[in-house]
Structures are given as C-alpha cells and as structure tokens.
Design a protein around this motif. Sequence first.
Motif, PDB file in Angstrom:
ATOM      1  N   TYR A 176      -4.057  -9.117  -5.839  1.00 29.76           N
ATOM      2  CA  TYR A 176      -4.058  -7.970  -4.924  1.00 29.76           C
ATOM      3  C   TYR A 176      -4.847  -6.766  -5.432  1.00 29.76           C
ATOM      4  O   TYR A 176      -5.180  -5.881  -4.650  1.00 29.76           O
ATOM      5  N   VAL A 177      -5.162  -6.733  -6.733  1.00 33.13           N
ATOM      6  CA  VAL A 177      -6.053  -5.706  -7.267  1.00 33.13           C
ATOM      7  C   VAL A 177      -7.481  -6.231  -7.344  1.00 33.13           C
ATOM      8  O   VAL A 177      -8.404  -5.661  -6.760  1.00 33.13           O
ATOM      9  N   ILE A 189      -4.800  -2.835  -3.396  1.00 40.06           N
ATOM     10  CA  ILE A 189      -4.590  -1.581  -4.118  1.00 40.06           C
ATOM     11  C   ILE A 189      -5.535  -1.559  -5.307  1.00 40.06           C
ATOM     12  O   ILE A 189      -6.078  -2.596  -5.708  1.00 40.06           O
ATOM     13  N   ASP A 190      -5.732  -0.380  -5.890  1.00 39.13           N
ATOM     14  CA  ASP A 190      -6.613  -0.311  -7.052  1.00 39.13           C
ATOM     15  C   ASP A 190      -5.798  -0.423  -8.338  1.00 39.13           C
ATOM     16  O   ASP A 190      -4.566  -0.468  -8.325  1.00 39.13           O
ATOM     17  N   GLN A 230      -8.247  -6.670  -3.344  1.00 40.37           N
ATOM     18  CA  GLN A 230      -8.433  -5.220  -3.398  1.00 40.37           C
ATOM     19  C   GLN A 230      -7.522  -4.486  -2.405  1.00 40.37           C
ATOM     20  O   GLN A 230      -7.934  -3.544  -1.728  1.00 40.37           O
ATOM     21  N   ALA A 236      -3.174   2.360  -9.062  1.00 36.85           N
ATOM     22  CA  ALA A 236      -1.978   2.246  -8.226  1.00 36.85           C
ATOM     23  C   ALA A 236      -1.071   1.134  -8.737  1.00 36.85           C
ATOM     24  O   ALA A 236       0.158   1.280  -8.776  1.00 36.85           O
ATOM     25  N   PHE A 237      -1.669   0.003  -9.122  1.00 35.78           N
ATOM     26  CA  PHE A 237      -0.884  -1.104  -9.673  1.00 35.78           C
ATOM     27  C   PHE A 237      -0.126  -0.670 -10.913  1.00 35.78           C
ATOM     28  O   PHE A 237       1.081  -0.924 -11.053  1.00 35.78           O
ATOM     29  N   ARG A 250       2.599   2.164 -10.148  1.00 34.36           N
ATOM     30  CA  ARG A 250       3.768   1.686  -9.397  1.00 34.36           C
ATOM     31  C   ARG A 250       4.474   0.526 -10.102  1.00 34.36           C
ATOM     32  O   ARG A 250       5.397  -0.074  -9.546  1.00 34.36           O
ATOM     33  N   ARG A 256       0.809  -1.224   0.000  1.00 33.37           N
ATOM     34  CA  ARG A 256       0.000   0.000   0.000  1.00 33.37           C
ATOM     35  C   ARG A 256       0.841   1.274   0.000  1.00 33.37           C
ATOM     36  O   ARG A 256       0.309   2.358  -0.225  1.00 33.37           O
ATOM     37  N   GLN A 257       2.125   1.173   0.255  1.00 31.54           N
ATOM     38  CA  GLN A 257       2.952   2.371   0.346  1.00 31.54           C
ATOM     39  C   GLN A 257       3.223   2.952  -1.041  1.00 31.54           C
ATOM     40  O   GLN A 257       3.576   2.219  -1.963  1.00 31.54           O
ATOM     41  N   PRO A 258       3.089   4.257  -1.191  1.00 31.17           N
ATOM     42  CA  PRO A 258       3.296   4.869  -2.517  1.00 31.17           C
ATOM     43  C   PRO A 258       4.738   4.806  -2.988  1.00 31.17           C
ATOM     44  O   PRO A 258       5.009   5.042  -4.176  1.00 31.17           O
TER      45      PRO A 258
END
Length: 546
Positions: free
Chosen positions: A447-448, A454-455, A452, A458-459, A462, A419-421
């Motif tokens: 995980y998306v 991250i969305d 869920q 974000a995937f 990143r 979750r970290q940016p």
Amino acid sequence: MVRGRKLKIGVAAGILLATAAGVALARGGSPEPGADLILRGGTIYPGNAAPFKGDVAIRGDRIVYVGPRASGGAGRIIDATGLIVAPGFIDTHTHVNGALASGDPAARLVLPFLTQGVTTAFIGVDGGGDPDVARTFGRDSGAKGGDGEAALGQSSRDYGINFATYVGLGAVRLKVIGPDDRAPTPEELARMQGLVSSAMCQGALGLSTGLFYAPQSFARRDEVVALARAAAEKGGIYDSHLRDESSYTIGLKGAVAEAIEIGREAGIPVHIAHIKALGVDVQGQARAIIAQIEAARKAGQVVHADQYPWSASGTGLSAALMPRWAQDGGRDAMLRRFDDPAAMARMRPEIADNLRRRGGPASLLITSGPADAEGRTLAQIATSAGADPIDAAIAILRKREAGVASFNQSEADIAAFMRQPWVVTSSDASQGHPRYYASFARKYATYVKEKQVIDLRAFIDRSTAVTAAMFGLEGRGQLKAGAFADVIAFDPGRFAPRADYVRPARFSTGMRTVIVNGVVAIENGAPTGAAGGRPLPRQPRTGSCR
C-alpha cells in the motif's frame, strides 16, 4: 554494551533471513560518555516530523540524541546508511496473549512481531482481556501503592516485546453470568463493574468488547455503557469489535452508530477495532462509515480506529456461520442443537444466509481446526466429501472449533479507510493467518510502494507516533531525546512479506535492526535472543483508585 535477558530461540530463528545483507557493526574505541550505541547515517523518520539523515544515540533504555551527527564514539555503532530508521511499530490489536504474557515466551511466537519491526503490542482485545490484569503483567494483583493506587511496577519476567492489555467484556461476563443469553441482575452488573474498575486500577488500557461474538452479543447497549463508564472513570478507552461489521444483525452502519453512542453515554474515547466493510452486502460502504465517524469527531467526540491490510478477515467458523441463538449456553449446547431436527430446520436457512453474505463456501479457508480441514476451503472440503457446504461445516464443528480466513473485503474500501488520519495500523495477529507474520511488511510493500495508497511518512506515523498519542503511551512512538529506545532500521528496497494464505508462518524480510528498550533484538537481520520488552500498564486517572 547494551544487554538484555535471553529468549529461547528455536530452529526457525536460526535460519531466519540467512540470505539478507548485513548492517555493518563497528566495535571498539572509547565509548562516548552518555551513549552505549549509535545508529549512524540512516534516513530518520522520527514520528510526526519530517525525515532527515542523521544519527540516533542510545544509553541504557533511553534515546539521548537524535540529530544530524552524534559527536564522538560509542560502545557500538550500527551503520544505518541506506536504511529507514524509525520508532518501533505499535500493533494495537493482537490475539497472541500467551506469547506476550507468559513470562517465558517461545521465540518463534515473538519473532513474527520483531521481524516486522513491532516493539509494542496490545492484547486482551475483542472482549477477551483477563480482569486479573496484574497477573497478566506478572505482578501480585493485591499489591497497592502508598497512595492507594495499584502498584504498577515492573515484572521480573522476560518479554520479547512491550505489551499492554485491556480488560474484556467477554471475560467479565463469563466470570459473572456465564455463556447464557440473558441480562445481568443489578447485583451481577455491580460485580461486573467492580471487576472492570479493579482491572483499570491494575493498569488496563480500558474496556474491550467483541459484541459480534457470543456470549458478548447477548449484552445490550445499557450493559455495555455501564461497564464502559467504569473504565471511563479511571481514564480508560473503549475498544470494540463492532456488533456487526456486515449485515448479520443491526448492520455495519448501525454498529458504528452504537459504538459512537456507547462512547458518548459513557464519556469515554472510542476505538473501533480492525475497521472494515465485511461481506457482499456492505462492500462499498466505507465512505459512508467514514462520514459517520467524521461527524462524531467534528462534534467533539474522540473516535478512531485501526486496520489490518488484508482482504481476508479471520474468525471462528461458528462465529462466521452459526446463528447467535444457536450458541446460547456455549459449545456443548450448540452441539446438542445439531442433533435436534427442529433446531436444525430453523438453523439451516440462517447458516445459508450467513454463508452467502461471506461470499460462499469458496471464500472460507480453514486456517486451524481438524487436521484434515486445514489449508482447504469449505467448498473443497464439501466437494471431496460429496456433502452440502452446510453439512461440511457442521461436520468440522462437531470435531472442534475451526479458524477461518474469510475473503470478504474490497480493495476500494480498504484503501478508503487506510487514507484516514485517524486509522492506525494493526495486525489482528492470530495463528493460521498471514497477518500475524506480515501485516506491517505488507502494508509497506503493497500500500506504500506498489499501490501508493499512502506515503512512507503516513505509514510510519500511523504505526508509531499517532498510535502512541491515541493511547497515551508516554515515551513511545517517537525518536527524541528522553524517549524509550524502541528503534528499528529497515531496508526500503527489501522490507516485504513472505507469508501468504497458503504459507502463513513465514518471516518477513528486510528488517535489519530492532531495538527494544535499548536492547538489540534483531541485528543484521537475525535475532539475537535478547529480551528487552516490558509490560506497559496504563496509569489510572489520579486519585480514581483510592
């Protein structure tokens, strides 16, 4: 037509994704001036920007238009309706140097990247990067530019994807000191600094270390700082497999603190490789580690990390279980200690504790090594041999080094880091582990979509734009006019992994189109055999290589 050199395609490539539905490819008509190819009507995630439906137009190796509708026609139009269109993924940590840098890569070694949408990968990680970076890039290491800097031109070799490389502490240390547990002399340290400086002038990303692994584990912090400073002078990055991701020596928190301090003392950005909390002693520490890194970042230091989306790590059996003192002098010295009763009396309790912190013999799956051990856990091997797990491990190592998948991370820690940016996607790709064939596909599917964590944006960000910005990859990681044409299109309902721990070498599904520098490498879900990749040497700081 957009053309590229041909790769050698094996049998596996011929049957790849044979059941996947195709993306319509329209040919003919008058080519639009300035466009060779258009991806039309997809949902575009351009990288660090909101998604929209539209077109991406390409001429040669560059993107010439990204927007709602490209006017006119083109030599080729790929119908991307219903697909996600994104920049090619960037994999910051891989162990397939030969596949990317050989100059004649076997397609079966490059395709695991392409079928996940990876168009750029980093090699030379964990301290393994050859200081002769020019050779890695297929150039003459003695070439010089007119201003005294190394000539960083293109290689004449054929590559399946783009790649960048580090210079490694391990490779430098072995070249100068060898495998022994000792500090360098002042003269040796100067030679090592010279090798790092030269590698930076040849285009290395920075200095990579694998401080967990012997003989790099024998390097004290002041030695590492001295070499990191040599990379910093040329504008490089410090990339580290931490000295301890568990509780072997200084502990996970201590190892993170060491990496941050090395970066501070050397004046260099810090990148933590495959961030994790490994083993029963440190599971649950993710939030504390995140707090450490956030504190450094708030203090003005550049610190970031990558992560692979698997609960099992991958390493060597000796690295997982053998004490570092037992590896002093290399493999031959370790084997001699197996025959020394006094050494074994000292070694056995340490091996037992290492086995405990890894979660026991059932948590270690042999992924490579002796043929009779592959695909079995250490517990199964010990039971079938009627042996103690420690004796079973030593019997394996007497034959040859073995790779292991070590099931030792908690899902809560994985999610907290993800979750970290400042945590981007990597694979840590290595033979025998499904992360080579499926990391990006698994992160999306598990995980998306499923968990869920991250969305989708974000995937993608990143895995592309955020990564490119971290490492200064100019013209990569975003879909915009003028950028290099590394473009992918995948089916959001079908993009998924097929590889698992039992069958780790299975291609992912759902990646419909992959374009590398304007060359179509995956078309209708199948490989074309075209090679559009390039070496990506990092330009050293201006004037630093005179």
